[in-house]
Design a protein around this motif. Structure first.
Motif, PDB file in Angstrom:
ATOM      1  N   ALA A 139       0.831  -1.204   0.000  1.00 29.91           N
ATOM      2  CA  ALA A 139       0.000   0.000   0.000  1.00 29.91           C
ATOM      3  C   ALA A 139       0.867   1.255   0.000  1.00 29.91           C
ATOM      4  CB  ALA A 139      -0.930  -0.001   1.207  1.00 29.91           C
ATOM      5  N   GLY A 140       0.265   2.348  -0.436  1.00 32.56           N
ATOM      6  CA  GLY A 140       0.973   3.624  -0.471  1.00 32.56           C
ATOM      7  C   GLY A 140       1.152   4.108  -1.889  1.00 32.56           C
ATOM      8  N   ALA A 141       1.122   5.412  -2.076  1.00 30.19           N
ATOM      9  CA  ALA A 141       1.183   5.989  -3.414  1.00 30.19           C
ATOM     10  C   ALA A 141       2.534   6.589  -3.753  1.00 30.19           C
ATOM     11  CB  ALA A 141       0.102   7.065  -3.559  1.00 30.19           C
ATOM     12  N   HIS A 142       3.496   6.529  -2.815  1.00 29.85           N
ATOM     13  CA  HIS A 142       4.781   7.160  -3.072  1.00 29.85           C
ATOM     14  C   HIS A 142       5.918   6.147  -3.019  1.00 29.85           C
ATOM     15  CE1 HIS A 142       2.249  10.605  -1.911  1.00 29.85           C
ATOM     16  NE2 HIS A 142       2.992  11.247  -2.781  1.00 29.85           N
ATOM     17  N   ARG A 143       6.889   6.368  -3.863  1.00 27.94           N
ATOM     18  CA  ARG A 143       8.020   5.448  -3.981  1.00 27.94           C
ATOM     19  C   ARG A 143       8.941   5.587  -2.773  1.00 27.94           C
ATOM     20  NH1 ARG A 143       8.227   6.146  -8.634  1.00 27.94           N
ATOM     21  NH2 ARG A 143       7.462   4.160  -9.419  1.00 27.94           N
TER      22      ARG A 143
ATOM     23  N   ILE B  98       3.348  18.012  -6.615  1.00 31.79           N
ATOM     24  CA  ILE B  98       3.687  16.606  -6.850  1.00 31.79           C
ATOM     25  C   ILE B  98       5.136  16.495  -7.304  1.00 31.79           C
ATOM     26  CG2 ILE B  98       3.178  14.545  -8.211  1.00 31.79           C
ATOM     27  CD1 ILE B  98       0.285  15.495  -8.361  1.00 31.79           C
ATOM     28  N   LYS B  99       5.889  15.620  -6.656  1.00 32.33           N
ATOM     29  CA  LYS B  99       7.289  15.402  -7.022  1.00 32.33           C
ATOM     30  C   LYS B  99       7.361  14.573  -8.301  1.00 32.33           C
ATOM     31  CE  LYS B  99      11.686  13.503  -5.367  1.00 32.33           C
ATOM     32  NZ  LYS B  99      12.420  12.867  -4.241  1.00 32.33           N
ATOM     33  N   LYS B 100       8.015  15.116  -9.305  1.00 32.40           N
ATOM     34  CA  LYS B 100       8.184  14.432 -10.575  1.00 32.40           C
ATOM     35  C   LYS B 100       9.359  15.037 -11.322  1.00 32.40           C
ATOM     36  CE  LYS B 100       4.097  17.043 -12.029  1.00 32.40           C
ATOM     37  NZ  LYS B 100       4.751  18.073 -12.844  1.00 32.40           N
ATOM     38  N   ALA B 101       9.789  14.387 -12.379  1.00 35.96           N
ATOM     39  CA  ALA B 101      10.991  14.828 -13.085  1.00 35.96           C
ATOM     40  C   ALA B 101      10.700  15.880 -14.142  1.00 35.96           C
ATOM     41  CB  ALA B 101      11.674  13.628 -13.735  1.00 35.96           C
ATOM     42  N   SER B 102       9.441  16.049 -14.515  1.00 35.96           N
ATOM     43  CA  SER B 102       9.107  17.008 -15.567  1.00 35.96           C
ATOM     44  C   SER B 102       7.850  17.772 -15.191  1.00 35.96           C
ATOM     45  CB  SER B 102       8.896  16.283 -16.903  1.00 35.96           C
ATOM     46  OG  SER B 102       7.782  15.402 -16.813  1.00 35.96           O
ATOM     47  N   LYS B 103       7.688  18.934 -15.810  1.00 37.67           N
ATOM     48  CA  LYS B 103       6.460  19.692 -15.635  1.00 37.67           C
ATOM     49  C   LYS B 103       5.356  19.048 -16.470  1.00 37.67           C
ATOM     50  CE  LYS B 103       8.756  24.144 -14.812  1.00 37.67           C
ATOM     51  NZ  LYS B 103       8.201  24.378 -13.465  1.00 37.67           N
TER      52      LYS B 103
ATOM     53  N   HIS C  10      -4.137   5.461 -14.509  1.00 40.18           N
ATOM     54  CA  HIS C  10      -4.631   6.794 -14.142  1.00 40.18           C
ATOM     55  C   HIS C  10      -6.112   6.739 -13.726  1.00 40.18           C
ATOM     56  CE1 HIS C  10      -6.433   6.914 -18.175  1.00 40.18           C
ATOM     57  NE2 HIS C  10      -5.237   6.703 -18.695  1.00 40.18           N
ATOM     58  N   ASP C  11      -6.464   5.674 -13.008  1.00 43.39           N
ATOM     59  CA  ASP C  11      -7.849   5.535 -12.559  1.00 43.39           C
ATOM     60  C   ASP C  11      -8.021   6.125 -11.162  1.00 43.39           C
ATOM     61  OD1 ASP C  11      -6.676   3.666 -10.904  1.00 43.39           O
ATOM     62  OD2 ASP C  11      -7.635   1.926 -11.795  1.00 43.39           O
ATOM     63  N   ASP C  12      -8.990   5.622 -10.404  1.00 39.95           N
ATOM     64  CA  ASP C  12      -9.329   6.168  -9.081  1.00 39.95           C
ATOM     65  C   ASP C  12      -8.116   6.271  -8.154  1.00 39.95           C
ATOM     66  OD1 ASP C  12     -11.295   4.784 -10.509  1.00 39.95           O
ATOM     67  OD2 ASP C  12     -12.562   4.527  -8.774  1.00 39.95           O
TER      68      ASP C  12
ATOM     69  N   ALA D 236      -4.456   9.729  -5.026  1.00 41.10           N
ATOM     70  CA  ALA D 236      -3.115  10.176  -4.630  1.00 41.10           C
ATOM     71  C   ALA D 236      -2.915  11.648  -4.964  1.00 41.10           C
ATOM     72  CB  ALA D 236      -2.061   9.322  -5.338  1.00 41.10           C
ATOM     73  N   VAL D 237      -3.415  12.065  -6.119  1.00 44.69           N
ATOM     74  CA  VAL D 237      -3.324  13.472  -6.519  1.00 44.69           C
ATOM     75  C   VAL D 237      -4.120  14.353  -5.554  1.00 44.69           C
ATOM     76  CG1 VAL D 237      -4.051  15.119  -8.302  1.00 44.69           C
ATOM     77  CG2 VAL D 237      -2.825  13.028  -8.952  1.00 44.69           C
ATOM     78  N   GLN D 238      -5.292  13.874  -5.162  1.00 43.93           N
ATOM     79  CA  GLN D 238      -6.144  14.670  -4.274  1.00 43.93           C
ATOM     80  C   GLN D 238      -5.482  14.912  -2.921  1.00 43.93           C
ATOM     81  OE1 GLN D 238      -8.672  16.452  -4.526  1.00 43.93           O
ATOM     82  NE2 GLN D 238      -9.371  16.732  -2.415  1.00 43.93           N
TER      83      GLN D 238
END
Length: 633
Positions: free
Chosen positions: A144-148, A455-460, A532-534, A539-541
């Motif tokens: 469980a969990g949405a972050h690496r 949100i932490k990511k490598a690109s905009k 990219h479902d629920d 996680a985005v919310q």
């Protein structure tokens, strides 16, 4: 499509944003119908062609020069026998896995809407804190969990480094873990082919099993990494390399690759595939504009597939993808086998030449190699070069035949019947135009900007990547062309119809294609809407704290092969799933991509208690006719 410059739609960038959404889509769809996405041809010629050439040369060179057994092969047998050695094929496959894991394969570069940087890969999956997508977090403890975390990054790097190390490693020798032998005592005895001039060499089978285990462990915590490695294509063959004797291995590999082709062909039987072919054909850089226009019934007014497109889709496409592989599998005639192999190689070469969205070019190139290596290099017919040994279905052991057929058919059947359980990639529905999909609707640009801010990511996000290169107005045009791409498939028409009801006015919202969103958030997407479902939206919310109505997502599952409808759900980021229902594929296919008659009919089967859709969509019914009437007045 210009060599150096993009082909722009006939719109004024300064006023484009003020045009109603469906009118915008009509202009963009009609432009796609003649020019495709409009990408400058120099991107194809100067970026993607060198990339796949480098992949092919690097993979072969690394396999060849790190394996002395290939170079030391007897002069009597020569290069031909070196080519059919399993170690060469194994190492090129392992290099392909390494290449994909780093992010240099599919969904790389401008045609996958990666501009700065050009890749996702290790920039996302090798770091902690980035988003991940566990497939069964409520069923498998510890996932469980949405972050690496450090564990996720560690598993990713372990798989990447091991796959690369195996390419550079020496051979294990001439023995397999498998215990099978050729019939009548010929051939495999302790793993060596019963031919004085030839010894079969392989990569260490124990390390192959370790690689499979690591990728699977990584996949249980993040399905993105598992799919990005193209595990559904490469892990079963790696298991065959590790566990089976030589002839059983070759026959099992033949069955598995034929299952990939045949199930991909079966998945194209339906109303959805011709739309995909029309979109691919019109995005092909070398196709003349006159041919592109013939893809449609009556360009530019009727943008449904023409008879020419139906022929291309279901005769040169579907039928060929089913008949030619089955011919390869069952043929014992050398001429027929070679002709069928050439046919499949041309099939994959054509796909490469179209530069399909997500650009899985290396995968298609590898399948060209696999076709020749398996069916011509290891023939089912008698070949003097093999001392009379054949590699037909009858030469393999019965348990291996049964296991290979089950492995090759189980998940495609499962995915065709209950697609919500299985990725469309695992279900072998490549290019079928039938996969889970979505559209995201932001209340305004500020809501979209929260993705970059929180949100932490490598690109905009892509609109900001393109804006940095060409300005905000031009960026908006090209990003909305991604929505046009979806609207040209049946999925987009149903999804936009839902947004007509679940936003007060779609003209006031910023509409984005969900696959593009997922690409920027997770570093990869290849048409699998389950990424990219629920779960991703939840996680985005948590990070962006949207209010009700700030982010509304229309999402649907793939069309099951035995049903004429798809199941959808509408998700408000702040409220969760607010509505479920169905819409028919045929209703979407028969409509124009810009929905001139208003929303496609859909049937609501469940609504969240207390929720009411903010619109009935009636203001869009006949919008094109009303617009024409007002212009005439």
């Amino acid at each position: 499509m210009g060599l150096k410059d993009a082909d722009m739609p006939p719109v004024d960038p300064a006023t484009f944003g003020s045009i109603p959404t469906l009118q915008r889509q009509k202009t963009l769809v009609q432009h796609w119908g003649e020019f495709g996405f409009g990408t400058p041809k120099q991107i194809h010629l100067m970026f993607y062609v060198p990339k796949i050439v480098f992949y092919a040369l690097a993979g072969f060179a690394l396999a060849w020069f790190t394996t002395s057994e290939l170079r030391d092969i007897s002069s009597e047998l020569g290069f031909t026998y070196a080519f059919v050695q399993p170690v060469l094929y194994m190492k090129i496959m392992l290099f392909t896995v390494f290449w994909e894991l780093l992010g240099f394969g599919g969904t790389m570069g401008p045609l996958a809407f990666k501009f700065k940087p050009l890749i996702g890969g290790f920039l996302y999956w090798g770091k902690t804190g980035t988003l991940r997508n566990p497939p069964w977090p409520d069923k498998i403890p510890g996932t469980a969990g949405a972050h690496r975390t450090v564990v996720d990054a560690g598993l990713y790097w372990a798989a990447t480094i091991l796959s690369g190390a195996l390419v550079l490693s020496g051979v294990f020798g001439d023995s397999f873990l498998g215990l099978t032998t050729l019939k009548n005592g010929q051939g495999l005895i302790g793993g060596s082919l019963d031919n004085e001039a030839l010894t079969i060499n392989i990569v260490n089978p124990y390390l192959l099993l370790a690689l499979v285990a690591i990728i699977c462990l990584a996949g249980l915590r993040d399905s993105v990494v598992w799919l990005a490695a193209r595990s559904e294509q490469y892990l079963p063959p790696i298991l065959c390399f590790a566990l089976l004797g030589y002839v059983d291995m070759i026959v099992a590999l033949k069955i598995l690759i034929v299952c990939v082709w045949v199930w991909a062909g079966i998945s194209k039987i339906g109303k959805h595939f011709s739309l995909t072919v029309a979109v691919m054909l019109t995005n092909t850089p070398w196709a003349p504009r006159s041919i592109k226009k013939k893809a449609w019934k009556n360009y530019p007014n009727d943008m449904r597939p023409s008879g020419f497109t139906h022929f291309m889709a279901h005769v040169t496409g579907t039928i060929a993808e089913i008949v030619l592989p089955l011919t390869l599998l069952f043929s014992t005639n050398s001429t027929i086998t070679i002709l069928a192999a050439l046919g499949m190689m041309v099939f994959h070469l054509f796909i490469i030449s179209t530069y399909p969205i997500a650009v899985p070019l290396e995968w298609n190139l590898f399948f060209m190699l696999a076709t020749f290596w398996l069916f011509v290099g290891h023939p089912a017919f008698t070949d003097k070069a093999w001392g009379g040994i054949t590699f037909s279905l009858g030469d393999a052991s019965t348990p291996v035949l049964i296991a290979a057929v089950v492995a090759g058919c189980l998940f495609p059947i499962w995915g065709e019947v209950i697609p919500k359980h299985i990725s469309f990639l695992v279900a072998m529905r490549q290019y079928a135009g039938n996969w889970a999909s979505g559209l995201w609707a932001f209340r305004n640009r500020e809501m979209e900007e929260r993705l970059d801010a929180n949100i932490k990511k490598a690109s905009k996000m892509q609109v900001n990547q393109v804006a940095a290169l060409y300005g905000e107005e031009v960026a908006e045009i090209f990003i909305q062309k991604g929505v046009s791409f979806r609207m040209m498939h049946y999925m987009g028409r149903g999804l936009m119809s839902l947004l007509m009801r679940h936003t007060p006015s779609i003209d006031d919202y910023v509409i984005r294609e969900a696959e593009f969103i997922c690409n920027a958030l997770t570093g990869w997407n290849f048409g699998d809407g389950h990424l990219h479902d629920d779960r991703l939206i939840a996680a985005v919310q948590k990070l962006c704290n949207y209010e009700p109505g700030d982010l509304v997502v229309a999402f649907h599952e793939s069309n099951p092969i035995h049903k004429d409808y798809v199941e959808y759900r509408v998700i408000d980021a702040a409220l969760g799933v607010v509505e479920r229902g169905t819409f028919k594929v045929a209703d979407c296919v028969e409509e124009q991509p810009w929905l001139p008659n208003g929303p496609v009919k859909h049937v609501v089967t469940w609504t969240k208690p207390g929720y009411t859709a903010p619109s009935d969509g009636s203001q869009y019914v006949g919008w094109e006719s009303r617009l024409a009437a007002s212009a005439g007045a």
